[in-house]
Design an enzyme around this catalytic site. Sequence first.
Site, PDB file in Angstrom:
ATOM      1  N   GLY A 195      -0.962 -40.295  11.805  1.00 39.89           N
ATOM      2  CA  GLY A 195      -0.206 -40.345  10.558  1.00 39.89           C
ATOM      3  C   GLY A 195       0.854 -39.266  10.440  1.00 39.89           C
ATOM      4  N   GLY A 223       3.240 -38.839  12.796  1.00 38.05           N
ATOM      5  CA  GLY A 223       4.434 -39.234  13.528  1.00 38.05           C
ATOM      6  C   GLY A 223       4.390 -39.023  15.031  1.00 38.05           C
ATOM      7  CG  ASN A 255      -6.437 -50.489  18.258  1.00 36.40           C
ATOM      8  OD1 ASN A 255      -6.348 -50.133  17.088  1.00 36.40           O
ATOM      9  ND2 ASN A 255      -6.261 -49.664  19.281  1.00 36.40           N
ATOM     10  CE1 TYR A 299       1.562 -48.793  19.809  1.00 36.32           C
ATOM     11  CE2 TYR A 299       0.001 -50.551  20.201  1.00 36.32           C
ATOM     12  CZ  TYR A 299       0.383 -49.242  20.362  1.00 36.32           C
ATOM     13  OH  TYR A 299      -0.402 -48.373  21.079  1.00 36.32           O
ATOM     14  CE1 TYR A 327      -9.835 -45.899  17.421  1.00 33.25           C
ATOM     15  CE2 TYR A 327      -8.507 -46.969  19.105  1.00 33.25           C
ATOM     16  CZ  TYR A 327      -8.862 -46.813  17.784  1.00 33.25           C
ATOM     17  OH  TYR A 327      -8.248 -47.575  16.823  1.00 33.25           O
ATOM     18  CD  GLU A 328      -8.282 -48.427  24.736  1.00 30.54           C
ATOM     19  OE1 GLU A 328      -8.620 -48.590  25.934  1.00 30.54           O
ATOM     20  OE2 GLU A 328      -7.102 -48.480  24.358  1.00 30.54           O
TER      21      GLU A 328
END
Length: 159
Positions: free
Chosen positions: A93, A95, A124, A131, A23-24
């Site tokens: 999404g 939680g 990102n 955050y 993903y990164e």
Amino acid sequence: MIRTATPADIPVIHTLVRELAEYEKALEEAKATPEQLREALFGAHPAAYAHIAVDDTTGEPAGFALWFLNFSTWRGVHGIYLEDLYVRPEARGAGHGKALLTELARICVERGYQRLEWSVLNWNRPSIDFYESLGARAQDEWTVYRLTDGALAALGATP
């Protein structure tokens, strides 16, 4: 549901680390082996800790948090440095990320730690927005530096 990782979770933790690295856009940098993770998390001298987010409906791992203790000389107490937080795309999404961070914050409060810190890639935006929605604030006055590979070896070999 959030639970503390066990040695039986090493294969899934390794897989999640690799999914995060992909993903990164840095999969080639994810060189940790399951054996290294087992030693770091459950060896004679554990250096890190992990929690697993489990999907309530399927019972499958949805994500993880891997962390270790740091220390603030200014505050005189430990804190938690969150090395990795990852939730699988299909589980986002629901939680899980918030639940993982809540558990780490709970540990901080329970143990008297005064900081929960982590890094996020500048590109990102979804994570940054998430955050910040929890009250986290970027520490823009600090720049992270890192020595690895040849530069680390060269400096370490300096008499």
